[in-house]
Motif scaffolding. Structure first.
Motif, PDB file in Angstrom:
ATOM      1  N   VAL A 157      18.875  35.409  39.055  1.00  0.00           N
ATOM      2  CA  VAL A 157      17.810  36.090  39.786  1.00  0.00           C
ATOM      3  C   VAL A 157      17.057  35.088  40.660  1.00  0.00           C
ATOM      4  N   GLY A 158      16.895  33.867  40.179  1.00  0.00           N
ATOM      5  CA  GLY A 158      16.241  32.833  40.978  1.00  0.00           C
ATOM      6  C   GLY A 158      16.983  32.563  42.282  1.00  0.00           C
ATOM      7  N   VAL A 159      18.296  32.583  42.224  1.00  0.00           N
ATOM      8  CA  VAL A 159      19.097  32.393  43.438  1.00  0.00           C
ATOM      9  C   VAL A 159      18.844  33.540  44.415  1.00  0.00           C
ATOM     10  N   ILE A 160      18.851  34.758  43.895  1.00  0.00           N
ATOM     11  CA  ILE A 160      18.620  35.935  44.744  1.00  0.00           C
ATOM     12  C   ILE A 160      17.229  35.857  45.378  1.00  0.00           C
ATOM     13  N   MET A 161      16.224  35.542  44.579  1.00  0.00           N
ATOM     14  CA  MET A 161      14.860  35.492  45.091  1.00  0.00           C
ATOM     15  C   MET A 161      14.683  34.358  46.102  1.00  0.00           C
ATOM     16  N   GLY A 162      15.366  33.260  45.866  1.00  0.00           N
ATOM     17  CA  GLY A 162      15.331  32.160  46.822  1.00  0.00           C
ATOM     18  C   GLY A 162      15.920  32.564  48.166  1.00  0.00           C
ATOM     19  N   GLU A 163      17.021  33.287  48.126  1.00  0.00           N
ATOM     20  CA  GLU A 163      17.644  33.753  49.368  1.00  0.00           C
ATOM     21  C   GLU A 163      16.741  34.740  50.104  1.00  0.00           C
ATOM     22  N   ILE A 164      16.101  35.628  49.347  1.00  0.00           N
ATOM     23  CA  ILE A 164      15.174  36.578  49.971  1.00  0.00           C
ATOM     24  C   ILE A 164      14.049  35.817  50.671  1.00  0.00           C
ATOM     25  N   LEU A 165      13.467  34.844  49.976  1.00  0.00           N
ATOM     26  CA  LEU A 165      12.351  34.098  50.546  1.00  0.00           C
ATOM     27  C   LEU A 165      12.786  33.225  51.723  1.00  0.00           C
ATOM     28  N   LEU A 166      13.798  32.401  51.488  1.00  0.00           N
ATOM     29  CA  LEU A 166      14.195  31.427  52.506  1.00  0.00           C
ATOM     30  C   LEU A 166      14.975  32.053  53.659  1.00  0.00           C
ATOM     31  N   GLY A 167      15.809  33.038  53.339  1.00  0.00           N
ATOM     32  CA  GLY A 167      16.669  33.615  54.362  1.00  0.00           C
ATOM     33  C   GLY A 167      16.051  34.735  55.167  1.00  0.00           C
ATOM     34  N   VAL A 168      15.077  35.434  54.577  1.00  0.00           N
ATOM     35  CA  VAL A 168      14.518  36.593  55.273  1.00  0.00           C
ATOM     36  C   VAL A 168      12.998  36.494  55.433  1.00  0.00           C
ATOM     37  N   LEU A 169      12.295  36.342  54.328  1.00  0.00           N
ATOM     38  CA  LEU A 169      10.833  36.408  54.421  1.00  0.00           C
ATOM     39  C   LEU A 169      10.234  35.247  55.208  1.00  0.00           C
ATOM     40  N   ASN A 170      10.630  34.028  54.935  1.00  0.00           N
ATOM     41  CA  ASN A 170      10.051  32.904  55.691  1.00  0.00           C
ATOM     42  C   ASN A 170      10.315  33.021  57.192  1.00  0.00           C
ATOM     43  N   PRO A 171      11.544  33.361  57.615  1.00  0.00           N
ATOM     44  CA  PRO A 171      11.736  33.576  59.055  1.00  0.00           C
ATOM     45  C   PRO A 171      10.894  34.738  59.596  1.00  0.00           C
ATOM     46  N   LEU A 172      10.733  35.772  58.789  1.00  0.00           N
ATOM     47  CA  LEU A 172       9.897  36.905  59.189  1.00  0.00           C
ATOM     48  C   LEU A 172       8.451  36.462  59.366  1.00  0.00           C
ATOM     49  N   TYR A 173       7.965  35.628  58.421  1.00  0.00           N
ATOM     50  CA  TYR A 173       6.591  35.149  58.501  1.00  0.00           C
ATOM     51  C   TYR A 173       6.394  34.161  59.644  1.00  0.00           C
ATOM     52  N   SER A 174       7.439  33.441  60.009  1.00  0.00           N
ATOM     53  CA  SER A 174       7.341  32.553  61.174  1.00  0.00           C
ATOM     54  C   SER A 174       7.117  33.364  62.442  1.00  0.00           C
ATOM     55  N   LYS A 175       7.789  34.504  62.506  1.00  0.00           N
ATOM     56  CA  LYS A 175       7.660  35.373  63.676  1.00  0.00           C
ATOM     57  C   LYS A 175       6.364  36.184  63.629  1.00  0.00           C
ATOM     58  N   HIS A 176       5.958  36.604  62.420  1.00  0.00           N
ATOM     59  CA  HIS A 176       4.785  37.464  62.234  1.00  0.00           C
ATOM     60  C   HIS A 176       3.908  36.891  61.111  1.00  0.00           C
ATOM     61  N   PRO A 177       3.163  35.831  61.383  1.00  0.00           N
ATOM     62  CA  PRO A 177       2.368  35.165  60.344  1.00  0.00           C
ATOM     63  C   PRO A 177       1.365  36.091  59.644  1.00  0.00           C
ATOM     64  N   SER A 178       0.934  37.118  60.301  1.00  0.00           N
ATOM     65  CA  SER A 178      -0.048  38.022  59.691  1.00  0.00           C
ATOM     66  C   SER A 178       0.519  38.785  58.494  1.00  0.00           C
ATOM     67  N   LEU A 179       1.833  38.825  58.378  1.00  0.00           N
ATOM     68  CA  LEU A 179       2.456  39.541  57.249  1.00  0.00           C
ATOM     69  C   LEU A 179       2.525  38.714  55.979  1.00  0.00           C
ATOM     70  N   LYS A 180       2.353  37.417  56.109  1.00  0.00           N
ATOM     71  CA  LYS A 180       2.491  36.530  54.952  1.00  0.00           C
ATOM     72  C   LYS A 180       1.357  36.773  53.964  1.00  0.00           C
ATOM     73  N   PRO A 181       1.710  37.125  52.712  1.00  0.00           N
ATOM     74  CA  PRO A 181       0.678  37.353  51.709  1.00  0.00           C
ATOM     75  C   PRO A 181      -0.085  36.060  51.390  1.00  0.00           C
ATOM     76  N   PRO A 182      -1.383  36.171  51.079  1.00  0.00           N
ATOM     77  CA  PRO A 182      -2.130  34.989  50.685  1.00  0.00           C
ATOM     78  C   PRO A 182      -1.518  34.353  49.439  1.00  0.00           C
ATOM     79  N   GLY A 183      -1.454  33.047  49.427  1.00  0.00           N
ATOM     80  CA  GLY A 183      -0.942  32.340  48.260  1.00  0.00           C
ATOM     81  C   GLY A 183       0.563  32.158  48.234  1.00  0.00           C
ATOM     82  N   LEU A 184       1.289  32.781  49.154  1.00  0.00           N
ATOM     83  CA  LEU A 184       2.734  32.611  49.181  1.00  0.00           C
ATOM     84  C   LEU A 184       3.055  31.358  49.988  1.00  0.00           C
ATOM     85  N   GLU A 185       3.601  30.390  49.307  1.00  0.00           N
ATOM     86  CA  GLU A 185       3.922  29.119  49.969  1.00  0.00           C
ATOM     87  C   GLU A 185       5.400  28.935  50.029  1.00  0.00           C
TER      88      GLU A 185
END
Length: 73
Positions: A45-73
């Motif tokens: 599950v850690g691998v899956i969650m890492g891929e979600i964060l690194l492969g999708v969410l972080n690029p999404l947050y780079s494009k749309h920083p306002s979507l990044k939840p507080p505390g998510l690093e």
């Protein structure tokens, strides 16, 4: 990554829900499975969650920083 902010927001919300559900599944295995099974499951599950964060969410947050939840690093 996704240009449209409304689509990005929907994807963000869905993937955060998926992450919550994955965390719940890890808790379920911790409570109901032998240690060896739990550790293997948690690692997978850690691998899956890492891929979600690194492969999708972080690029999404780079494009749309306002979507990044507080505390998510």
């Amino acid at each position: 990554m996704i240009e449209d902010i409304l689509t990005a927001e929907k994807i963000n919300n869905l993937l955060l829900e998926v992450s919550d559900r994955l965390n719940e599944s890890v808790a379920l295995t911790r409570e109901n499975c032998p240690s060896k099974e739990f550790e293997a499951y948690r690692a997978a599950v850690g691998v899956i969650m890492g891929e979600i964060l690194l492969g999708v969410l972080n690029p999404l947050y780079s494009k749309h920083p306002s979507l990044k939840p507080p505390g998510l690093e």
